[in-house]
Every structure is written in C-alpha cells, then in structure tokens.
Design a protein around this motif. Structure first.
Motif, PDB file in Angstrom:
ATOM      1  N   MET A  43     145.421  91.479  61.616  1.00 56.64           N
ATOM      2  CA  MET A  43     144.526  92.576  61.971  1.00 56.64           C
ATOM      3  C   MET A  43     143.074  92.138  61.796  1.00 56.64           C
ATOM      4  O   MET A  43     142.775  91.258  60.998  1.00 56.64           O
ATOM      5  N   THR A  44     142.199  92.785  62.532  1.00 54.11           N
ATOM      6  CA  THR A  44     140.774  92.515  62.411  1.00 54.11           C
ATOM      7  C   THR A  44     140.169  93.534  61.455  1.00 54.11           C
ATOM      8  O   THR A  44     140.398  94.733  61.595  1.00 54.11           O
ATOM      9  N   TYR A  45     139.416  93.031  60.471  1.00 50.55           N
ATOM     10  CA  TYR A  45     138.730  93.894  59.511  1.00 50.55           C
ATOM     11  C   TYR A  45     137.225  93.710  59.686  1.00 50.55           C
ATOM     12  O   TYR A  45     136.771  92.617  60.022  1.00 50.55           O
ATOM     13  N   PRO A  46     136.431  94.724  59.385  1.00 51.98           N
ATOM     14  CA  PRO A  46     134.982  94.525  59.386  1.00 51.98           C
ATOM     15  C   PRO A  46     134.634  93.464  58.338  1.00 51.98           C
ATOM     16  O   PRO A  46     135.201  93.461  57.239  1.00 51.98           O
ATOM     17  N   HIS A  47     133.738  92.558  58.700  1.00 50.28           N
ATOM     18  CA  HIS A  47     133.438  91.483  57.748  1.00 50.28           C
ATOM     19  C   HIS A  47     132.810  92.017  56.470  1.00 50.28           C
ATOM     20  O   HIS A  47     132.939  91.406  55.420  1.00 50.28           O
ATOM     21  N   GLN A  48     132.185  93.195  56.515  1.00 48.63           N
ATOM     22  CA  GLN A  48     131.646  93.796  55.292  1.00 48.63           C
ATOM     23  C   GLN A  48     132.790  94.207  54.353  1.00 48.63           C
ATOM     24  O   GLN A  48     132.713  94.010  53.146  1.00 48.63           O
ATOM     25  N   LEU A  49     133.847  94.777  54.906  1.00 46.05           N
ATOM     26  CA  LEU A  49     134.999  95.200  54.112  1.00 46.05           C
ATOM     27  C   LEU A  49     135.737  93.995  53.531  1.00 46.05           C
ATOM     28  O   LEU A  49     136.280  94.060  52.430  1.00 46.05           O
ATOM     29  N   MET A  50     135.730  92.880  54.242  1.00 47.70           N
ATOM     30  CA  MET A  50     136.425  91.681  53.758  1.00 47.70           C
ATOM     31  C   MET A  50     135.867  91.198  52.426  1.00 47.70           C
ATOM     32  O   MET A  50     136.589  90.627  51.620  1.00 47.70           O
ATOM     33  N   ARG A  51     134.608  91.444  52.178  1.00 47.97           N
ATOM     34  CA  ARG A  51     134.020  91.036  50.895  1.00 47.97           C
ATOM     35  C   ARG A  51     134.736  91.738  49.740  1.00 47.97           C
ATOM     36  O   ARG A  51     135.071  91.110  48.747  1.00 47.97           O
ATOM     37  N   LEU A  52     134.956  93.038  49.903  1.00 51.08           N
ATOM     38  CA  LEU A  52     135.647  93.800  48.864  1.00 51.08           C
ATOM     39  C   LEU A  52     137.098  93.361  48.745  1.00 51.08           C
ATOM     40  O   LEU A  52     137.595  93.149  47.632  1.00 51.08           O
ATOM     41  N   ILE A  53     137.780  93.202  49.848  1.00 53.30           N
ATOM     42  CA  ILE A  53     139.182  92.760  49.825  1.00 53.30           C
ATOM     43  C   ILE A  53     139.288  91.396  49.157  1.00 53.30           C
ATOM     44  O   ILE A  53     140.156  91.168  48.314  1.00 53.30           O
ATOM     45  N   LEU A  54     138.398  90.487  49.515  1.00 52.57           N
ATOM     46  CA  LEU A  54     138.430  89.139  48.945  1.00 52.57           C
ATOM     47  C   LEU A  54     138.199  89.154  47.439  1.00 52.57           C
ATOM     48  O   LEU A  54     138.957  88.536  46.679  1.00 52.57           O
ATOM     49  N   VAL A  55     137.178  89.840  46.974  1.00 53.45           N
ATOM     50  CA  VAL A  55     136.873  89.835  45.541  1.00 53.45           C
ATOM     51  C   VAL A  55     138.007  90.487  44.749  1.00 53.45           C
ATOM     52  O   VAL A  55     138.342  90.056  43.644  1.00 53.45           O
ATOM     53  N   GLU A  56     138.671  91.497  45.333  1.00 51.43           N
ATOM     54  CA  GLU A  56     139.824  92.102  44.674  1.00 51.43           C
ATOM     55  C   GLU A  56     140.965  91.097  44.577  1.00 51.43           C
ATOM     56  O   GLU A  56     141.634  91.001  43.546  1.00 51.43           O
ATOM     57  N   GLN A  57     141.203  90.322  45.623  1.00 55.10           N
ATOM     58  CA  GLN A  57     142.292  89.337  45.600  1.00 55.10           C
ATOM     59  C   GLN A  57     141.990  88.181  44.641  1.00 55.10           C
ATOM     60  O   GLN A  57     142.902  87.656  44.003  1.00 55.10           O
ATOM     61  N   ILE A  58     140.748  87.822  44.505  1.00 58.60           N
ATOM     62  CA  ILE A  58     140.374  86.800  43.517  1.00 58.60           C
ATOM     63  C   ILE A  58     140.656  87.332  42.114  1.00 58.60           C
ATOM     64  O   ILE A  58     141.222  86.637  41.270  1.00 58.60           O
ATOM     65  N   TYR A  59     140.268  88.579  41.875  1.00 58.10           N
ATOM     66  CA  TYR A  59     140.545  89.209  40.577  1.00 58.10           C
ATOM     67  C   TYR A  59     142.053  89.268  40.333  1.00 58.10           C
ATOM     68  O   TYR A  59     142.536  88.916  39.247  1.00 58.10           O
ATOM     69  N   ARG A  60     142.802  89.663  41.333  1.00 57.67           N
ATOM     70  CA  ARG A  60     144.256  89.733  41.211  1.00 57.67           C
ATOM     71  C   ARG A  60     144.832  88.352  40.885  1.00 57.67           C
ATOM     72  O   ARG A  60     145.731  88.224  40.052  1.00 57.67           O
ATOM     73  N   ALA A  61     144.318  87.310  41.513  1.00 57.56           N
ATOM     74  CA  ALA A  61     144.797  85.949  41.250  1.00 57.56           C
ATOM     75  C   ALA A  61     144.586  85.560  39.787  1.00 57.56           C
ATOM     76  O   ALA A  61     145.467  84.967  39.158  1.00 57.56           O
ATOM     77  N   PHE A  62     143.427  85.894  39.236  1.00 55.45           N
ATOM     78  CA  PHE A  62     143.180  85.581  37.825  1.00 55.45           C
ATOM     79  C   PHE A  62     144.130  86.364  36.917  1.00 55.45           C
ATOM     80  O   PHE A  62     144.630  85.818  35.935  1.00 55.45           O
ATOM     81  N   ARG A  63     144.373  87.621  37.238  1.00 52.33           N
ATOM     82  CA  ARG A  63     145.315  88.421  36.438  1.00 52.33           C
ATOM     83  C   ARG A  63     146.717  87.798  36.492  1.00 52.33           C
ATOM     84  O   ARG A  63     147.383  87.668  35.469  1.00 52.33           O
ATOM     85  N   ILE A  64     147.146  87.424  37.683  1.00 53.45           N
ATOM     86  CA  ILE A  64     148.467  86.796  37.847  1.00 53.45           C
ATOM     87  C   ILE A  64     148.533  85.500  37.048  1.00 53.45           C
ATOM     88  O   ILE A  64     149.485  85.258  36.301  1.00 53.45           O
ATOM     89  N   ASN A  65     147.515  84.661  37.188  1.00 51.07           N
ATOM     90  CA  ASN A  65     147.523  83.345  36.523  1.00 51.07           C
ATOM     91  C   ASN A  65     147.432  83.448  35.004  1.00 51.07           C
ATOM     92  O   ASN A  65     147.831  82.528  34.295  1.00 51.07           O
ATOM     93  N   HIS A  66     146.933  84.556  34.492  1.00 54.17           N
ATOM     94  CA  HIS A  66     146.873  84.762  33.044  1.00 54.17           C
ATOM     95  C   HIS A  66     148.060  85.556  32.525  1.00 54.17           C
ATOM     96  O   HIS A  66     148.093  85.929  31.350  1.00 54.17           O
ATOM     97  N   GLY A  67     149.007  85.843  33.411  1.00 51.92           N
ATOM     98  CA  GLY A  67     150.198  86.579  33.013  1.00 51.92           C
ATOM     99  C   GLY A  67     149.911  88.016  32.612  1.00 51.92           C
ATOM    100  O   GLY A  67     150.649  88.614  31.840  1.00 51.92           O
ATOM    101  N   GLU A  68     148.834  88.562  33.134  1.00 55.47           N
ATOM    102  CA  GLU A  68     148.431  89.925  32.783  1.00 55.47           C
ATOM    103  C   GLU A  68     148.936  90.906  33.837  1.00 55.47           C
ATOM    104  O   GLU A  68     149.033  90.567  35.017  1.00 55.47           O
ATOM    105  N   PRO A  69     149.244  92.115  33.408  1.00 56.06           N
ATOM    106  CA  PRO A  69     149.774  93.097  34.374  1.00 56.06           C
ATOM    107  C   PRO A  69     148.714  93.529  35.375  1.00 56.06           C
ATOM    108  O   PRO A  69     147.525  93.601  35.054  1.00 56.06           O
ATOM    109  N   TYR A  70     149.183  93.779  36.576  1.00 55.32           N
ATOM    110  CA  TYR A  70     148.325  94.298  37.626  1.00 55.32           C
ATOM    111  C   TYR A  70     149.231  94.982  38.619  1.00 55.32           C
ATOM    112  O   TYR A  70     150.330  94.499  38.885  1.00 55.32           O
ATOM    113  N   HIS A  71     148.823  96.112  39.141  1.00 52.51           N
ATOM    114  CA  HIS A  71     149.736  96.862  40.011  1.00 52.51           C
ATOM    115  C   HIS A  71     150.152  96.043  41.226  1.00 52.51           C
ATOM    116  O   HIS A  71     149.430  95.185  41.700  1.00 52.51           O
TER     117      HIS A  71
END
Length: 159
Positions: free
Chosen positions: A130-158
């Motif tokens: 799907m095509t997303y507005p490039h402005q919205l991608m900034r938020l999606i990306l930073v959330e996924q980076i945060y999620r990656a750190f939570r996963i890699n630290h074995g911390e819970p995340y929804h």
C-alpha cells in the motif's frame, strides 16, 4: 548506537509530530535517535518523466549529503523486503553483533528515492504494497524501531 531518520520535506501535522516525539522519547532509553528533514523540491502537478527524475535527483543529493561512509542505510521503498516486526528486530540485532552502530533510515519525497540513494543503501525495506503518505511513514517507522528494541530486549509489547 545511533539512529538517524532522514526524510524529505517538513512535517507540519501536529498529531504526527507529537506521535514521533513520544516514540523518540521512549527510544531514548535504548539508543540515540535523530530526525533530519531535508528540503523537498518544489514541482508542479503534471511533471514529465525527465522532470520527475530531476526532482528525485535533487532530493537525493540532499539526502546523500547527510549520510556518512560508516552508516548502514535502510531505504524505505515499496519494492524493498517486507519483514515482520520480529524479522526486522532480528536483522537490527544481527547488524549490531556484526559491529554496525550507525543506522540511517531514508524516507523519500512524494516521488520516491533517486537511483543514487538506492545504490548507496545497504538494504531496502517496505511496509507493504500500500502507498502511505511519506509524512505518516515517519511515525510508522519510529514505532517499528521502538518495537524492535522492545523485542530485542525481551520486553513485552502489544502484538
């Protein structure tokens, strides 16, 4: 470790700015993260293929000026790999084990990324067809980076 997000254009939507700030604050406990905005090229609505290429090339030059030789560069591109959140987290962890400590994520403008930026990139990732507005991608990306750190630290995340 340092993460930089290089994005074309200025983010004006307050709700997106607030969301990005929130995730960047959360990431502060894991890594240094910075959002760098480069100017977008003003262009009329109906561009020829050659004019589109010129716009992408000019924006690409601005992006490349912000990338250092030692940076590991992820280009956000629709034709890139479409990993799960877990696979993305694993990829980042493996790169860190290999000694990579400077990650750059590049979000192009409305026309996408130049060939030069794609060539400089070490990896291309996609968040779906799907095509997303490039402005919205900034938020999606930073959330996924945060999620990656939570996963890699074995911390819970929804999920």
């Amino acid at each position: 470790m340092q993460i930089r997000i290089i994005a074309v254009g200025k983010l004006k939507e307050k709700y997106l700015v607030q969301g990005i700030k929130e995730y960047m604050k959360r990431l502060g406990g894991y890594t240094k993260i910075e959002l760098i905005e480069v100017a977008d090229e003003k262009a009329p609505e109906n561009l020829s293929a050659a004019q589109m290429q010129q716009v992408k090339d000019k924006e690409g030059e601005r992006i490349l000026a912000k990338i250092k030789e030692q940076d590991y560069v992820f280009a956000l591109a629709i034709e890139g790999e479409n990993p799960t959140s877990e696979a993305f987290a694993k990829q980042m962890a493996q790169l860190m084990v290999q000694g990579k400590s400077n990650f750059v994520f590049v979000i192009g403008g409305s026309l996408g990324l130049s060939a030069a930026v794609m060539k400089r990139s070490n990896a291309a990732i996609s968040f779906g067809k799907m095509t997303y507005p490039h402005q919205l991608m900034r938020l999606i990306l930073v959330e996924q980076i945060y999620r990656a750190f939570r996963i890699n630290h074995g911390e819970p995340y929804h999920k």
